[in-house]
Design a protein around this motif. Structure first.
Motif, PDB file in Angstrom:
ATOM      1  N   GLU A 347      54.347  11.521  28.559  1.00 33.17           N
ATOM      2  CA  GLU A 347      55.744  11.481  28.159  1.00 33.17           C
ATOM      3  C   GLU A 347      55.929  12.222  26.836  1.00 33.17           C
ATOM      4  O   GLU A 347      54.979  12.420  26.089  1.00 33.17           O
ATOM      5  N   PRO A 348      57.143  12.666  26.529  1.00 30.91           N
ATOM      6  CA  PRO A 348      57.379  13.507  25.339  1.00 30.91           C
ATOM      7  C   PRO A 348      56.886  12.864  24.055  1.00 30.91           C
ATOM      8  O   PRO A 348      56.967  11.646  23.861  1.00 30.91           O
ATOM      9  N   TRP A 349      56.399  13.720  23.155  1.00 31.36           N
ATOM     10  CA  TRP A 349      55.839  13.269  21.877  1.00 31.36           C
ATOM     11  C   TRP A 349      55.928  14.420  20.887  1.00 31.36           C
ATOM     12  O   TRP A 349      55.550  15.550  21.208  1.00 31.36           O
ATOM     13  N   ARG A 350      56.433  14.172  19.690  1.00 25.60           N
ATOM     14  CA  ARG A 350      56.581  15.265  18.733  1.00 25.60           C
ATOM     15  C   ARG A 350      55.917  15.003  17.382  1.00 25.60           C
ATOM     16  O   ARG A 350      55.917  15.870  16.510  1.00 25.60           O
ATOM     17  N   TRP A 351      55.342  13.809  17.190  1.00 23.80           N
ATOM     18  CA  TRP A 351      54.756  13.470  15.894  1.00 23.80           C
ATOM     19  C   TRP A 351      53.260  13.771  15.913  1.00 23.80           C
ATOM     20  O   TRP A 351      52.428  12.866  15.852  1.00 23.80           O
ATOM     21  N   ASP A 352      52.929  15.053  16.018  1.00 22.60           N
ATOM     22  CA  ASP A 352      51.537  15.449  16.207  1.00 22.60           C
ATOM     23  C   ASP A 352      50.896  15.866  14.890  1.00 22.60           C
ATOM     24  O   ASP A 352      51.472  15.692  13.805  1.00 22.60           O
ATOM     25  N   LEU A 353      49.693  16.420  14.970  1.00 25.02           N
ATOM     26  CA  LEU A 353      48.970  16.830  13.760  1.00 25.02           C
ATOM     27  C   LEU A 353      49.684  17.952  13.014  1.00 25.02           C
ATOM     28  O   LEU A 353      49.518  18.089  11.803  1.00 25.02           O
ATOM     29  N   ALA A 354      50.463  18.756  13.720  1.00 22.83           N
ATOM     30  CA  ALA A 354      51.249  19.790  13.032  1.00 22.83           C
ATOM     31  C   ALA A 354      52.318  19.146  12.155  1.00 22.83           C
ATOM     32  O   ALA A 354      52.580  19.584  11.031  1.00 22.83           O
ATOM     33  N   ALA A 355      52.942  18.085  12.663  1.00 23.52           N
ATOM     34  CA  ALA A 355      53.910  17.339  11.847  1.00 23.52           C
ATOM     35  C   ALA A 355      53.207  16.691  10.663  1.00 23.52           C
ATOM     36  O   ALA A 355      53.741  16.651   9.546  1.00 23.52           O
ATOM     37  N   GLY A 356      51.989  16.193  10.888  1.00 21.14           N
ATOM     38  CA  GLY A 356      51.215  15.625   9.794  1.00 21.14           C
ATOM     39  C   GLY A 356      50.884  16.645   8.729  1.00 21.14           C
ATOM     40  O   GLY A 356      50.859  16.340   7.529  1.00 21.14           O
ATOM     41  N   ALA A 357      50.642  17.885   9.148  1.00 24.94           N
ATOM     42  CA  ALA A 357      50.324  18.953   8.193  1.00 24.94           C
ATOM     43  C   ALA A 357      51.514  19.249   7.281  1.00 24.94           C
ATOM     44  O   ALA A 357      51.338  19.589   6.102  1.00 24.94           O
TER      45      ALA A 357
END
Length: 383
Positions: A347-357
C-alpha cells in the motif's frame, strides 16, 4: 480469518523510545488487540525479535512481556530468512552501520531518525535501499498526533486562507542529573555520541513543515549549550559538548515564515510540551500534542495597546476548541500499522529514507548556519 506472521527484528528496545513507544505502545499493543486486521479476512500478526548488546536487559524484557525471541548477535538475526523487517531505535551513531547490514541482508527496514549522523550517510542509505529493492520507512510520528491531525484538517479545509506564519515552541527543563535525575540519556548531550537538540529535533520540524505547509527553502539558526555541565546515569559529572537549545527561522514555499524554538533548558509555560501557532489571513490556530484551538477572522477581537492600564481581555477564552470528530490512536502505532500494510500489501507509503535524509540535511544546515552566522538555502535533494 487468515493470520500472517511478520517477524520484526527490533534493535534498540532497551532504550526509552524503542521500548515505550515502539515495543510496548505499538507492536505489543497490536498483539493485544489481536493483530492488524486488513479488512479482508487477513490479520497481520507482528512477532518481535528483540536485539541489543545487553543480554540481561533483553532477557528481562522478554520475560516481562512473555516474548520468546531475543538475540545479542545482530548478524545472526539478519541472516535469519524468517525475519521480514529490521527496525532500528539505537543511538544515532550506531544506526548507519546496522541499517547498511540490514539492507545487504535484503530486509525491509523501518528506523528512527535521524537516519545517519550526516547527509552523505543518509543519502547513501536511501540509495542502497532503493538499489536493493527493499521497502524502507522512517518514523515521522508527530504527523499522527491528534493535535497535528486536527491542524492538517484545518489546512486541507482552507480554514486559514493564505498562511502567513508558523510559530513553534518545544521543550522542557531536563534536570542536570546531580540533585535530580535527568529525563533524557546522557549521550544526548555529547556531540561525539550523536547528541544535540538540533540533530534530534530539526528532522522533526522538517517533516512537519514540509507535510503541512510547504518545503523548507532557507534556514537561519542559532544553537547553544545553555547548561555546559551535567551528570550521567552513574552520577559522574561530564562536560556537555552538544547543543541543548536551537532557535530556527525557516522560509517555506509561498513565502511562509516559520520560527521554531527547541530547548531542553526551558521551563514550560504552555498548555503542552510542543505547540504550533499558525496565522493566516482568514484565521489562526494553536495546536499541541492533542488539542487544537482556533480563532476565525470574523471572531477576532480588536486589542488596543495601552500599557498604562491592566489588561482585562481574557485572550485565551476567545479561542474555540477543535472537536476530535473521531478516535485517535498512538501516533507511533498508527504509523507502524501503515508500514506493515505497505510491506504486506504494497500500500502507498511516502515516509522513506529519502524523506529521512531531508531531516538530516536540515539539521546539518542549521548547525552550519549557526556556526557561520548566516542564512542558508536548503537545496532540493534528488533520490
Amino acid at each position: 480469518m487468515t493470520r500472517q506472521t511478520v517477524r520484526i527484528a527490533m534493535n534498540g528496545v532497551t532504550g526509552r523510545m524503542g521500548y515505550r513507544q515502539h515495543l510496548v505502545r505499538s507492536i505489543l499493543a497490536l498483539r493485544e488487540q489481536g493483530g492488524l486486521d486488513l479488512g479482508d479476512g487477513t490479520v497481520i500478526w507482528p512477532e518481535p525479535v528483540l536485539v541489543g548488546r545487553a543480554e540481561h536487559k533483553l532477557r528481562a524484557l522478554a520475560e516481562r512481556h512473555g516474548l520468546e525471541h531475543w538475540n545479542t548477535d545482530l548478524d545472526a538475526v539478519l541472516a535469519d530468512d524468517s525475519i521480514d523487517i529490521y527496525f532500528d531505535a539505537q543511538v544515532t551513531a550506531a544506526r548507519e552501520d546496522a541499517v547498511k547490514k540490514a539492507i545487504a541482508a535484503g530486509k525491509n527496514l523501518y528506523c528512527e531518525k535521524p537516519t545517519a549522523t550526516g547527509l552523505d550517510g543518509a543519502l547513501e542509505l536511501a540509495r542502497l535501499a532503493d538499489e536493493a529493492g527493499v521497502k524502507h520507512g522512517v518514523v515521522q510520528d508527530k504527523l499522527f498526533l491528534p493535535g497535528l491531525l486536527k491542524l492538517r484538517r484545518l489546512v486541507e479545509g482552507g480554514f486559514f486562507g493564505r498562511i502567513l506564519s508558523v510559530r513553534g515552541e518545544f521543550g522542557y527543563w531536563v534536570f542536570e542529573g546531580d540533585w535530580q535525575s535527568a529525563q533524557r540519556p546522557s549521550w544526548n548531550y555529547r556531540a561525539e555520541d550523536g547528541g544535540g537538540i538540533a540533530v534530534d529535533m530539526f528532522p522533526h520540524w522538517e517533516y512537519v513543515l514540509h507535510e503541512l505547509f510547504g518545503r523548507v527553502r532557507t534556514v537561519q539558526a542559532q544553537v547553544t549549550t545553555h547548561v555546559p555541565r551535567r551528570w550521567d546515569e552513574s552520577g559522574k559529572p561530564y562536560e556537555a559538548t552538544a547543543d541543548d537549545a536551537a532557535y530556527g527561522i525557516f522560509q517555506l514555499d509561498g513565502g511562509i515564515v516559520a520560527q521554531i524554538n527547541s530547548s531542553w533548558a526551558v521551563r514550560v509555560h504552555r498548555d503542552e510540551l510542543v505547540e504550533f501557532q499558525v496565522d493566516g489571513t482568514e484565521g489562526s490556530a494553536v495546536a499541541g500534542l492533542r488539542g487544537c484551538r482556533v480563532q476565525h477572522r470574523a471572531a477576532t477581537p480588536k486589542p488596543v495597546w495601552n500599557p498604562d492600564v491592566p489588561t482585562t481581555e481574557p485572550f485565551r477564552d476567545q479561542w474555540q476548541e477543535v472537536p476530535d470528530n473521531g478516535a485517535f490512536d498512538s501516533g507511533f502505532k498508527a504509523q507502524w500499522e501503515l508500514f506493515l500494510r505497505h510491506v504486506v500489501r504494497d500500500e502507498p507509503w511516502r515516509w522513506d529514507l529519502a524523506a529521512g535524509a531531508r531531516g538530516v540535511q536540515l539539521a546539518e544546515l542549521g548547525l552550519r548556519s549557526s556556526a557561520e552566522g548566516r542564512r542558508l538555502d536548503v537545496p532540493e535533494l534528488g533520490r
